[in-house]
Design a protein around this motif. Structure first.
Motif, PDB file in Angstrom:
ATOM      1  N   LEU A 238      26.607  75.866  -5.553  1.00  0.00           N
ATOM      2  CA  LEU A 238      27.749  75.415  -5.863  1.00  0.00           C
ATOM      3  C   LEU A 238      28.242  74.994  -4.371  1.00  0.00           C
ATOM      4  CD1 LEU A 238      29.123  77.797  -8.182  1.00  0.00           C
ATOM      5  CD2 LEU A 238      28.415  75.319  -8.460  1.00  0.00           C
ATOM      6  N   PHE A 239      28.085  75.781  -3.234  1.00  0.00           N
ATOM      7  CA  PHE A 239      28.401  75.342  -2.071  1.00  0.00           C
ATOM      8  C   PHE A 239      27.699  73.916  -1.638  1.00  0.00           C
ATOM      9  CE2 PHE A 239      28.726  75.589   2.567  1.00  0.00           C
ATOM     10  CZ  PHE A 239      29.922  75.790   2.844  1.00  0.00           C
ATOM     11  N   PHE A 240      26.422  73.857  -1.786  1.00  0.00           N
ATOM     12  CA  PHE A 240      25.759  72.652  -1.340  1.00  0.00           C
ATOM     13  C   PHE A 240      26.460  71.638  -1.999  1.00  0.00           C
ATOM     14  CE2 PHE A 240      22.526  69.637  -2.415  1.00  0.00           C
ATOM     15  CZ  PHE A 240      22.046  69.320  -0.837  1.00  0.00           C
ATOM     16  N   ILE A 241      26.725  71.643  -3.308  1.00  0.00           N
ATOM     17  CA  ILE A 241      27.266  70.554  -4.220  1.00  0.00           C
ATOM     18  C   ILE A 241      28.633  70.162  -3.545  1.00  0.00           C
ATOM     19  CG2 ILE A 241      27.981  69.733  -6.500  1.00  0.00           C
ATOM     20  CD1 ILE A 241      25.457  71.396  -7.261  1.00  0.00           C
ATOM     21  N   ALA A 242      29.494  71.127  -3.618  1.00  0.00           N
ATOM     22  CA  ALA A 242      30.874  70.857  -3.219  1.00  0.00           C
ATOM     23  C   ALA A 242      30.923  70.426  -2.064  1.00  0.00           C
ATOM     24  CB  ALA A 242      31.533  72.097  -3.464  1.00  0.00           C
TER      25      ALA A 242
END
Length: 117
Positions: A40-44
């Protein structure tokens, strides 16, 4: 007035609990907090201000581009790893109904304050 009404609408939305069926559970969360956060951190964070600033600094200090990227990555890790660890450890103890009510009250207060001023 649009911002004030948006805050009040958000306050109402905060009172509605999230619903997630067991069969709809995201795969990353079944692997634990680390995998879920990594994905999620990578996407966000794709294209956010931190990445733009890192790219700008790396271009400005082109002889130290690796150091700039390493420093940015290390800074993000120092800021986020403790939060993920504490969240994974203490999330079951947090009364989310109270958190939802407090955040709704805060949004409502901000909405009223925005409309009045």
């Amino acid at each position: 007035w649009v911002v004030g009404l948006s805050f009040i609408a958000m306050a109402a939305w905060m009172l509605v609990p999230d619903r997630l069926d067991d069969d709809e559970m995201p795969r990353a969360s079944q692997r634990g907090a680390f995998a879920a956060t990594l994905i999620l951190f990578f996407i966000a964070e794709m294209g956010d201000k931190t990445q733009i600033a890192t790219a700008g600094l790396a271009a400005r200090f082109d002889t130290a581009a690796v150091a700039v990227v390493a420093g940015s990555t290390l800074g993000m890790l120092i800021a986020n790893v403790p939060v993920v660890w504490l969240g994974d450890r203490y999330a079951p103890r947090i009364p989310f109904a109270v958190v939802r009510a407090a955040s709704a009250a805060l949004f409502a207060l901000l909405g009223v304050a925005t409309l009045l001023w």
